[in-house]
Design an enzyme around this catalytic site. Structure first.
Site, mmCIF file in Angstrom:
data_model
loop_
_atom_site.group_PDB
_atom_site.id
_atom_site.type_symbol
_atom_site.label_atom_id
_atom_site.label_comp_id
_atom_site.label_asym_id
_atom_site.label_seq_id
_atom_site.Cartn_x
_atom_site.Cartn_y
_atom_site.Cartn_z
ATOM 1 N N TYR A 285 42.885 35.484 46.768
ATOM 2 C CA TYR A 285 44.132 36.144 46.351
ATOM 3 C C TYR A 285 44.865 35.240 45.357
ATOM 4 C CZ TYR A 285 48.161 39.251 47.074
ATOM 5 O OH TYR A 285 49.180 40.153 46.908
ATOM 6 N N TYR A 333 42.816 41.442 36.284
ATOM 7 C CA TYR A 333 42.200 42.749 36.606
ATOM 8 C C TYR A 333 43.260 43.772 37.007
ATOM 9 C CZ TYR A 333 40.332 45.713 40.454
ATOM 10 O OH TYR A 333 40.071 46.722 41.354
#
Length: 389
Positions: A285, A333
């Site tokens: 993350y 992304y």
């Protein structure tokens, strides 16, 4: 792996059989967070070769719907589904996987979906997430969460000599992976100098050290291993999970350079029976460039304080020795507020061999690490292909 009620779940007894994103990027005014969840569920079920009528377990979370499990089960027409609305920020979905593992093994449900949706970009950051008043922090008007992570980054730089260039290496590597992902938001090459010269946000971060703000959602489908073998996709097995919540507010974090990933990783490795050297691909993350460095250290891929030098020279970029965030990460992304579901989707696709140009050859084991709050809630998941069970 032991549940809070003392039941020990079995390594590899359940598998992820469907994975899909919803619309990503900017969905304008045409979708709600629950719309995006439902879109992800339908796409993931199609991926699995299952139908909505097969689903009897619903796990979900979003900051934009207080009772998202009720809203989603109503939307999908699943009034009798087993539900879980656990929300601890971006790591909620790794925790959902662990909860679904236990529920499936105990027979509380037979086909579970894990879903997320957010229109954070469309509605604006403040509207998507209202922060509670904190008497120890709010009077100082920090720009959260950036200021909290910036404080941890500054401490890491002070203690270990981590440099701005080393932080920038994380963003550059993520962008290189994103350039190979057709649905990634960012499509322009990025250099270390570009990161350093970008708009300052909170010292030492510039805007390129910080995740995107996008809309998006998606879903996973899980079932027991015996049924998974007969379905459409190659099963991806849940081998081990772990979690640790060390604090809620950054002012109460025990140590700004040591996260709960140390404990969540220990639990996950023990349950899966593997070690860091066994892992083929990492999905971490990366809400901030610091995160990747901290988690590489705390999950055992390098020693504490050595994360900065570790990422230098393209080690975590395409062609490097350790593939990290092969979808482009939250930095390049997508990042619709709570990013933990998307790293799971990428890990599933890597273990299936479905990532095209960015595919990691021979990937059999993936480590997924979710982060919630301000380095607060850490959750580690280890997934494996058929040869690992």
């Amino acid at each position: 792996m032991t549940t809070p009620m003392g039941h020990t779940v079995t390594r590899g007894s359940v598998a992820i059989v469907g994975a899909a994103e919803s619309d990503l990027g900017a969905v304008a005014d045409r979708m709600s967070p629950i719309d995006l969840m439902a879109q992800g569920v339908h796409a993931a079920l199609a991926d699995a070769g299952l139908a909505l009528k097969d689903v009897d377990g619903v796990f979900c979370a979003t900051t934009q719907s207080r009772f998202s499990a009720m809203a989603l089960t109503e939307y999908l027409g699943l009034p009798n589904a087993f539900t879980d609305n656990t929300i601890v920020g971006g790591s909620s979905f790794e925790i959902h996987l662990a909860h679904a593992h236990a529920a499936l093994e105990l027979g509380l449900c037979n086909v579970a979906v894990v879903a997320y949706g957010s229109t954070q970009r469309t509605v604006g950051r403040r509207a998507a997430s209202q922060r509670e008043y904190n008497p120890y922090e709010t009077p100082f008007q920090p720009f959260l969460p950036a200021s909290a992570y910036a404080m941890a980054a500054s401490r890491h730089m002070h203690e270990y000599g981590t440099t701005r260039e080393q932080l920038a290496e994380v963003a550059v590597a993520a962008r290189q992976w994103a350039l190979m992902n057709p649905v990634a938001w960012e499509k322009k090459p990025l250099t270390i100098q570009d990161v350093l010269n970008a708009r300052p946000i909170s010292e030492p971060f510039t805007v390129r050290d910080i995740c995107l703000v996008t809309d998006g959602g998606g879903a996973l489908v899980m079932t027991r291993a015996d049924r998974a073998k007969a379905l459409k996709q190659t099963p991806v097995y849940l081998l081990g999970s772990g979690q640790s919540i060390t604090h809620a507010n950054i002012s109460s974090m025990p140590d700004l350079t040591h996260t709960g990933a140390i404990e969540s990783g220990r639990q996950a490795y023990a349950a899966a029976g593997v070690k860091p050297a066994d892992i083929d691909v990492l999905a971490l993350y990366d809400a901030f460039t610091l995160n990747t460095i901290l988690f590489l250290e705390d999950l055992g891929f390098c020693k504490k304080g050595e994360g900065g030098p570790f990422v230098q020279g393209g080690r975590i970029a395409p062609g490097g020795s350790l593939p990290v965030n092969t979808n482009g990460g939250g930095l390049s992304y997508c990042h619709p507020g709570m990013y933990g579901l998307f790293i799971l989707i990428e890990a599933v696709r890597q273990l299936r061999g479905q990532c095209g140009q960015r595919q990691v050859n021979g990937a059999k084991l993936a480590l997924v690490h979710g982060n919630g709050g301000v380095l607060s809630a850490q959750a580690t998941t280890i997934l494996g292909g058929p040869s690992t069970v």
